[in-house]
Scaffold this active site. Structure first.
Site, PDB file in Angstrom:
ATOM      1  N   PHE A 151       0.854  -1.193   0.000  1.00 34.71           N
ATOM      2  CA  PHE A 151       0.000   0.000   0.000  1.00 34.71           C
ATOM      3  C   PHE A 151       0.883   1.235   0.000  1.00 34.71           C
ATOM      4  O   PHE A 151       1.804   1.345   0.806  1.00 34.71           O
ATOM      5  CB  PHE A 151      -0.923   0.027   1.224  1.00 34.71           C
ATOM      6  CG  PHE A 151      -1.864   1.208   1.203  1.00 34.71           C
ATOM      7  CD1 PHE A 151      -2.999   1.184   0.409  1.00 34.71           C
ATOM      8  CD2 PHE A 151      -1.603   2.350   1.946  1.00 34.71           C
ATOM      9  CE1 PHE A 151      -3.859   2.274   0.356  1.00 34.71           C
ATOM     10  CE2 PHE A 151      -2.459   3.448   1.903  1.00 34.71           C
ATOM     11  CZ  PHE A 151      -3.587   3.401   1.101  1.00 34.71           C
ATOM     12  N   ASP A 165       9.098   2.551   1.329  1.00 37.67           N
ATOM     13  CA  ASP A 165       7.953   3.309   1.825  1.00 37.67           C
ATOM     14  C   ASP A 165       7.841   3.031   3.322  1.00 37.67           C
ATOM     15  O   ASP A 165       7.348   1.985   3.740  1.00 37.67           O
ATOM     16  CB  ASP A 165       6.685   2.872   1.079  1.00 37.67           C
ATOM     17  CG  ASP A 165       5.434   3.564   1.609  1.00 37.67           C
ATOM     18  OD1 ASP A 165       5.507   4.190   2.684  1.00 37.67           O
ATOM     19  OD2 ASP A 165       4.382   3.436   0.957  1.00 37.67           O
ATOM     20  N   LYS A 179       2.827   9.716   8.270  1.00 39.39           N
ATOM     21  CA  LYS A 179       2.118   9.251   9.466  1.00 39.39           C
ATOM     22  C   LYS A 179       2.751   9.731  10.776  1.00 39.39           C
ATOM     23  O   LYS A 179       2.517  10.852  11.187  1.00 39.39           O
ATOM     24  CB  LYS A 179       1.974   7.726   9.424  1.00 39.39           C
ATOM     25  CG  LYS A 179       1.006   7.277   8.310  1.00 39.39           C
ATOM     26  CD  LYS A 179       0.366   5.931   8.544  1.00 39.39           C
ATOM     27  CE  LYS A 179      -0.826   5.723   7.626  1.00 39.39           C
ATOM     28  NZ  LYS A 179      -0.577   4.871   6.476  1.00 39.39           N
TER      29      LYS A 179
END
Ligand code: PLP
Length: 402
Positions: free
Chosen positions: A136, A221, A250
């Protein structure tokens, strides 16, 4: 004006299906809803609230900067962005930073940089991007297409091209796919949304070697795995494999929207003036908060604490599982843990999450079969114990509803 969960259905596009209660206040790892009910937060805003809610030092950084300077655009630089970039590059392999507002935007920058780097150095045939099934990388059209779940990218018309996927932890399949036409490989060094899946050390090393062999950039990532989540500042440090580009978001902002792409001077040079940009990226307000969050997380006591808290989670979760036999395994690292449901409970992660909310515990799922916990890195041990006592009641409720 009185608003409730029902208002959501009236005024919001239905792309989310939020819980029934509406949180109004948070402090540390506790949250209160509109009715004053108190919750323990194991969701952490999806691995974002790295120091819990309203950490006094983050509130301090936010209000101090809030009284000084919020926004300039990138026509001007600013002190918080420069300090944050200096701290991120000091703490990692990287020499240069680019700031964005989210994980997807940081990844978008990484992918565009990789394509431009390859074009400049090798010509237009070197454009293939390889990523992994269940990966993702965000919801922009480029990043969602690079992500390994076609269901998220289907149905929006023609997709960005030259993107291929293979299975995570399958080095042979990867070796068969990569070639001199590969410009970049994007991977999570711990798959989050895909189900909390750790890479095998030999797989990550093999991917790095094959990238080197074919002159392809390795992009990690670390939007979910970064900023102390695994007990290392970045997960790559624990794997002993260094990427060429790293993206982080995040937890980086501790709750304020920010993302960053980190890379080397030589690679970063291909994002020349005018090639890419963002109005808000690197704004002083977000950078000031992120700088403080990074200062706090990047301390040995905090990072070591993550592994101690992981041990406490695992000990109590395995006791729960001995009693109720619902998990096949508890996996992940640090404060990013997944309870993978066993055969009997396949597809029912959401039921456990809803039952947890009913017991005043906030948690997450990672796909249909994994209950995910991504709490604050400094969640007090009492809150872990109380939260897991609530989780045990939620598990009992699901099991007894059989
Ligand atoms: C959440 C996430 C993203 C997307 O971040 P946004 O801030 O939602 O755009 C990208 N990659 C990974 C690994 C993520 O977990």
């Amino acid at each position: 004006m009185n608003v409730t969960r029902a208002t959501f259905d009236d005024v919001m596009v239905p792309n989310y299906n939020p819980a029934g209660m509406v949180p109004v206040r948070g402090e540390g790892s506790r949250v209160w809803d509109q009715d004053g009910a108190e919750y323990i937060d194991f969701a952490g805003g999806i691995a974002v609230n790295v120091l819990g809610h309203c950490h006094p030092e983050l509130v301090g950084a936010l209000t101090e900067q809030g009284n000084k300077l919020w926004h300039l655009s990138n026509v001007f630089t600013n002190e918080p962005a420069l300090r944050l970039a200096a701290k991120l590059t000091d703490a990692t392999f990287a020499e240069k930073a680019y700031f964005a507002n989210s994980g997807a935007e940081a990844n978008e920058a990484a992918l565009k940089l990789a394509r431009r780097w390859a074009l400049d150095k090798f010509g237009e045939d070197k454009n293939q991007i390889i990523a992994f099934n269940k990966g993702f990388h965000g919801r922009t059209f480029f990043t969602v297409t690079v992500g390994g779940q076609a269901a998220y990218s289907d149905g929006f018309g023609p997709k960005p091209g030259a993107i291929d996927h293979c299975d995570y932890n399958d080095l042979a399949a990867f070796e068969a796919m990569i070639s001199d036409n590969t410009c970049a490989v994007m991977m999570e060094p711990l798959q989050g949304e895909g189900g909390i899946i750790l890479p095998e050390a030999s797989f990550v090393k093999g991917v790095r070697e094959l990238c080197d062999k074919h002159n392809a950039l390795l992009i990690f990532d670390e939007v979910q795995s970064g900023v102390g989540r695994t007990g290392d500042l970045y997960a790559y440090m624990g794997l002993g494999v260094t990427p060429d580009i790293l993206t982080t978001a995040k937890s980086l902002g501790g709750g304020i929207p920010i993302g960053a792409m980190l890379t080397t001077t030589a690679i970063g040079a291909h994002l020349k003036a005018g090639t890419h940009g963002s109005t808000y990226g690197g704004n002083p307000l977000a950078c000031a908060v992120a700088e403080k969050a990074l200062d706090i997380v990047n301390q040995p006591e905090v990072l070591e604490g993550v592994l101690k808290k992981e041990a406490l989670f695992r000990e109590i979760l395995s006791a729960i599982n001995e009693k109720y036999n619902v998990f096949e395994e508890v996996r992940g690292k640090g404060m990013l843990l997944g309870c993978a449901l066993n055969e009997k409970y396949q597809g029912r992660a959401r039921d456990f999450m809803v039952a947890a909310t009913n017991e005043n515990l906030m948690c997450l799922v990672a796909g249909a079969n994994v209950v995910r916990f991504a709490p604050s890195l400094i969640i007090p041990d009492e809150d872990i114990k109380e939260g897991l006592a609530r989780f045990e009641r939620a598990v009992a409720a699901v099991v007894n509803a059989e």
